[in-house]
Design a protein around this motif. Structure first.
Motif, mmCIF file in Angstrom:
data_model
loop_
_atom_site.group_PDB
_atom_site.id
_atom_site.type_symbol
_atom_site.label_atom_id
_atom_site.label_comp_id
_atom_site.label_asym_id
_atom_site.label_seq_id
_atom_site.Cartn_x
_atom_site.Cartn_y
_atom_site.Cartn_z
ATOM 1 N N THR A 65 18.173 29.075 69.304
ATOM 2 C CA THR A 65 18.668 28.129 68.620
ATOM 3 C C THR A 65 18.602 28.534 67.055
ATOM 4 O O THR A 65 17.423 29.230 66.877
ATOM 5 C CB THR A 65 18.518 26.928 68.981
ATOM 6 N N ALA A 66 19.287 28.291 66.129
ATOM 7 C CA ALA A 66 19.077 28.563 64.661
ATOM 8 C C ALA A 66 17.757 27.705 64.529
ATOM 9 O O ALA A 66 17.047 28.154 63.598
ATOM 10 C CB ALA A 66 20.085 27.962 63.785
ATOM 11 N N ASP A 67 17.755 26.463 64.909
ATOM 12 C CA ASP A 67 16.289 25.782 64.450
ATOM 13 C C ASP A 67 15.026 26.684 65.061
ATOM 14 O O ASP A 67 14.056 26.660 64.259
ATOM 15 C CB ASP A 67 16.489 24.585 65.077
ATOM 16 N N ALA A 68 14.883 27.475 66.169
ATOM 17 C CA ALA A 68 13.923 27.997 66.739
ATOM 18 C C ALA A 68 13.733 29.388 65.907
ATOM 19 O O ALA A 68 12.619 29.612 65.711
ATOM 20 C CB ALA A 68 14.384 28.433 68.181
ATOM 21 N N VAL A 69 14.821 29.972 65.480
ATOM 22 C CA VAL A 69 14.644 31.174 64.675
ATOM 23 C C VAL A 69 14.043 30.751 63.131
ATOM 24 O O VAL A 69 13.316 31.409 62.563
ATOM 25 C CB VAL A 69 15.979 31.885 64.403
ATOM 26 N N ASP B 84 24.171 42.372 66.772
ATOM 27 C CA ASP B 84 25.449 42.162 67.120
ATOM 28 C C ASP B 84 26.109 41.126 66.196
ATOM 29 O O ASP B 84 25.402 40.152 65.824
ATOM 30 C CB ASP B 84 25.859 41.528 68.607
ATOM 31 N N LEU B 85 27.253 41.423 65.598
ATOM 32 C CA LEU B 85 27.870 40.829 64.762
ATOM 33 C C LEU B 85 29.171 40.228 65.079
ATOM 34 O O LEU B 85 29.760 40.732 65.766
ATOM 35 C CB LEU B 85 27.957 41.614 63.226
ATOM 36 N N ASP B 86 29.343 38.918 64.572
ATOM 37 C CA ASP B 86 30.668 38.259 64.868
ATOM 38 C C ASP B 86 31.764 38.993 63.997
ATOM 39 O O ASP B 86 31.386 39.549 63.013
ATOM 40 C CB ASP B 86 30.564 36.710 64.977
ATOM 41 N N ASP B 87 33.014 38.506 64.016
ATOM 42 C CA ASP B 87 34.097 38.926 63.390
ATOM 43 C C ASP B 87 33.667 38.462 61.841
ATOM 44 O O ASP B 87 34.480 39.265 60.850
ATOM 45 C CB ASP B 87 35.419 38.273 63.818
ATOM 46 N N ALA B 88 33.039 37.465 61.528
ATOM 47 C CA ALA B 88 32.647 37.228 60.164
ATOM 48 C C ALA B 88 31.627 38.111 59.618
ATOM 49 O O ALA B 88 31.163 37.887 58.692
ATOM 50 C CB ALA B 88 32.535 35.939 60.010
ATOM 51 N N GLY B 89 31.061 38.880 60.424
ATOM 52 C CA GLY B 89 29.662 39.650 59.788
ATOM 53 C C GLY B 89 28.392 38.815 60.357
ATOM 54 O O GLY B 89 27.357 39.300 59.790
ATOM 55 N N LYS B 90 28.459 37.635 60.835
ATOM 56 C CA LYS B 90 27.366 37.014 61.024
ATOM 57 C C LYS B 90 26.541 37.354 62.441
ATOM 58 O O LYS B 90 27.084 37.705 63.174
ATOM 59 C CB LYS B 90 27.488 35.332 61.198
ATOM 60 N N ILE B 91 25.206 37.321 62.285
ATOM 61 C CA ILE B 91 24.311 37.701 63.290
ATOM 62 C C ILE B 91 24.678 36.858 64.655
ATOM 63 O O ILE B 91 24.190 35.675 64.436
ATOM 64 C CB ILE B 91 22.824 37.885 62.982
ATOM 65 N N THR B 92 24.776 37.603 65.598
ATOM 66 C CA THR B 92 24.809 36.567 66.974
ATOM 67 C C THR B 92 23.600 36.896 67.903
ATOM 68 O O THR B 92 23.326 36.092 68.752
ATOM 69 C CB THR B 92 26.160 36.690 67.582
ATOM 70 N N ARG B 93 23.240 37.998 67.638
ATOM 71 C CA ARG B 93 22.124 38.833 68.545
ATOM 72 C C ARG B 93 21.349 39.821 67.874
ATOM 73 O O ARG B 93 22.141 40.725 67.145
ATOM 74 C CB ARG B 93 22.828 39.528 69.906
ATOM 75 N N ALA C 116 19.247 30.274 53.860
ATOM 76 C CA ALA C 116 19.668 31.617 54.007
ATOM 77 C C ALA C 116 19.733 32.117 55.293
ATOM 78 O O ALA C 116 20.944 32.915 55.509
ATOM 79 C CB ALA C 116 18.789 32.346 53.139
ATOM 80 N N ILE C 117 18.971 31.726 56.193
ATOM 81 C CA ILE C 117 19.011 31.925 57.648
ATOM 82 C C ILE C 117 20.317 31.306 58.082
ATOM 83 O O ILE C 117 21.154 32.197 58.761
ATOM 84 C CB ILE C 117 17.817 31.610 58.181
ATOM 85 N N ASP C 118 20.576 30.057 57.972
ATOM 86 C CA ASP C 118 21.718 29.371 58.458
ATOM 87 C C ASP C 118 23.029 30.174 58.208
ATOM 88 O O ASP C 118 23.978 30.491 58.768
ATOM 89 C CB ASP C 118 21.972 27.853 57.909
ATOM 90 N N GLU C 119 23.157 30.787 56.723
ATOM 91 C CA GLU C 119 24.325 31.420 56.306
ATOM 92 C C GLU C 119 24.225 32.602 57.096
ATOM 93 O O GLU C 119 25.461 33.480 56.919
ATOM 94 C CB GLU C 119 24.177 31.613 54.740
ATOM 95 N N SER C 120 23.361 33.384 57.453
ATOM 96 C CA SER C 120 23.380 34.585 57.999
ATOM 97 C C SER C 120 23.698 34.854 59.616
ATOM 98 O O SER C 120 23.918 35.613 60.123
ATOM 99 C CB SER C 120 21.972 35.519 57.848
ATOM 100 N N LEU C 121 23.529 33.571 60.167
ATOM 101 C CA LEU C 121 23.531 33.505 61.644
ATOM 102 C C LEU C 121 25.098 32.966 62.117
ATOM 103 O O LEU C 121 25.555 32.081 61.563
ATOM 104 C CB LEU C 121 22.461 32.517 62.271
ATOM 105 N N GLY C 122 25.548 33.481 63.364
ATOM 106 C CA GLY C 122 26.614 32.989 63.672
ATOM 107 C C GLY C 122 26.300 31.634 64.614
ATOM 108 O O GLY C 122 25.509 31.060 64.454
ATOM 109 N N THR C 123 27.524 31.097 65.174
ATOM 110 C CA THR C 123 27.303 29.713 65.784
ATOM 111 C C THR C 123 26.600 29.931 66.930
ATOM 112 O O THR C 123 25.963 28.946 67.528
ATOM 113 C CB THR C 123 28.892 29.616 66.296
ATOM 114 N N THR C 124 26.486 31.217 67.700
ATOM 115 C CA THR C 124 25.321 31.250 68.844
ATOM 116 C C THR C 124 24.440 32.476 68.139
ATOM 117 O O THR C 124 24.652 33.240 67.437
ATOM 118 C CB THR C 124 25.966 31.633 70.014
ATOM 119 N N ILE C 125 23.036 32.270 68.696
ATOM 120 C CA ILE C 125 22.148 33.322 68.302
ATOM 121 C C ILE C 125 21.110 33.569 69.390
ATOM 122 O O ILE C 125 21.006 32.759 70.383
ATOM 123 C CB ILE C 125 21.232 32.784 67.132
#
Length: 117
Positions: free
Chosen positions: A45-49, A97-106, A23-32
């Protein structure tokens, strides 16, 4: 646009590491970039989150967590989040902050709702 924010916080209450991490992977953008009052430094990093959220889940098993109100402006979201329920609920606010796909980047979190002057 706010589904990723809701999904991210719902994952905090998931005791199964496999589904929580998915679920976390699906919610995050390519950068975080993630920071809240309990992080010593930003998580980048996604792993740290996922590790951070996993530690919460271990320390507070079964605690409900949910984004109870989300508002947006352009590609930004403000979420009011409840940790716990009833008289023991703690409230925080997060700015995403959300990317164009609505994923969390910040995602930056604060304790409470702030006090008006």
């Amino acid at each position: 646009m706010t589904d990723s924010v809701s999904q991210f916080f719902a994952a905090w209450a998931d005791s199964d590491p496999t589904t929580r991490d998915a679920a976390i992977d699906e919610s995050l953008g390519t950068t975080i970039f993630y920071a809240d009052p309990r992080t010593e430094a930003p998580l980048t990093t996604a792993d740290a989150v996922k590790s951070y959220v996993g530690q919460f889940s271990e320390m507070a098993p079964g605690m409900p967590v949910s984004a109870v109100n989300i508002s947006t402006t352009l590609n930004f979201a403000r979420a009011t989040v409840h940790f716990g329920a009833g008289e023991r609920v703690q409230t925080g606010q997060y700015i995403a902050d959300l990317d164009d796909a609505g994923k969390i980047t910040r995602l930056v979190g604060f304790v409470g709702m702030g006090a008006p002057e």
